[in-house]
Design a protein around this motif. Structure first.
Motif, short mmCIF file in Angstrom:
data_model
loop_
_atom_site.label_atom_id
_atom_site.label_comp_id
_atom_site.label_asym_id
_atom_site.label_seq_id
_atom_site.Cartn_x
_atom_site.Cartn_y
_atom_site.Cartn_z
N PRO A 41 5.88 -2.66 -1.85
CA PRO A 41 4.79 -3.64 -1.97
C PRO A 41 3.55 -3.19 -1.21
O PRO A 41 3.62 -2.81 -0.04
CB PRO A 41 5.39 -4.91 -1.34
N GLY A 42 2.41 -3.19 -1.90
CA GLY A 42 1.15 -2.83 -1.27
C GLY A 42 0.96 -1.34 -1.03
O GLY A 42 -0.03 -0.93 -0.40
N LYS A 43 1.91 -0.53 -1.52
CA LYS A 43 1.83 0.91 -1.28
C LYS A 43 1.67 1.65 -2.61
O LYS A 43 1.90 1.10 -3.68
CB LYS A 43 3.10 1.40 -0.58
N GLU A 44 1.29 2.91 -2.54
CA GLU A 44 1.19 3.72 -3.75
C GLU A 44 2.58 4.17 -4.19
O GLU A 44 3.53 4.16 -3.41
CB GLU A 44 0.30 4.94 -3.49
N ARG A 45 2.68 4.59 -5.44
CA ARG A 45 3.94 5.09 -5.97
C ARG A 45 4.15 6.51 -5.45
O ARG A 45 3.26 7.35 -5.55
CB ARG A 45 3.93 5.05 -7.49
N LEU A 46 5.35 6.77 -4.93
CA LEU A 46 5.65 8.04 -4.29
C LEU A 46 6.85 8.72 -4.92
O LEU A 46 7.80 8.05 -5.36
CB LEU A 46 5.92 7.83 -2.79
N PHE A 47 6.83 10.03 -4.93
CA PHE A 47 7.92 10.84 -5.44
C PHE A 47 9.14 10.71 -4.52
O PHE A 47 9.01 10.71 -3.29
CB PHE A 47 7.47 12.29 -5.50
N ILE A 93 10.31 -0.80 -5.78
CA ILE A 93 10.64 -0.68 -7.19
C ILE A 93 10.81 0.82 -7.48
O ILE A 93 9.93 1.61 -7.13
CB ILE A 93 9.53 -1.26 -8.09
N TYR A 94 11.92 1.16 -8.08
CA TYR A 94 12.23 2.55 -8.38
C TYR A 94 11.98 2.82 -9.87
O TYR A 94 12.46 2.08 -10.73
CB TYR A 94 13.68 2.86 -8.02
N TYR A 95 11.23 3.88 -10.13
CA TYR A 95 10.85 4.25 -11.48
C TYR A 95 11.45 5.60 -11.86
O TYR A 95 11.43 6.55 -11.06
CB TYR A 95 9.33 4.37 -11.60
#
Length: 123
Positions: A41-47, A93-95
């Protein structure tokens, strides 16, 4: 157009385990490089972790090394992420992501994305 669907998220206590799975709707994952990303939440999507289409090359972020393992699933069109020793900071959230297999870093430039699955780790 390839479609990816994640499953296996949920709520777990710190120290517990979850196994995420990603299913491709059209093709065998052997033609794709695949990866898992996460977004808190509130963070960028990371590898988080990536695997080449031939299964030879794998790369994981330092934050999950020794705890998370990416692998081919039991079905021809799936990849899994086994997550052990989970910490509250793994909540996100995992993508799942995929791209036609090609040389280069596994940490970016993905063409196909799933909708995500929520992982919540309680302390």
């Amino acid at each position: 157009q390839e479609q990816l669907v994640e499953s296996g998220g949920g709520l777990v206590q710190a120290g517990g385990s979850l196994r995420l799975s990603c299913a491709a709707s059209k093709n065998n994952f052997s033609i794709y490089d695949a990866a898992w990303f996460r977004q808190a939440p509130g963070k960028e999507r990371l590898f988080v972790s990536g695997m080449s289409g031939d299964g030879i090359w794998m790369y994981a972020d330092d934050s999950v090394k020794g705890r998370f393992t990416m692998s081919r699933g039991n079905a021809w069109n799936t990849v899994d992420l086994q997550m052990n020793s989970l910490k509250p900071e793994d909540t996100a959230i995992y993508y799942c992501a995929a791209r036609l297999s090609r040389p280069g870093s596994l940490a970016g430039n993905y063409e196909y994305w799933g909708q995500g699955t929520q992982v919540t780790v309680s302390s």
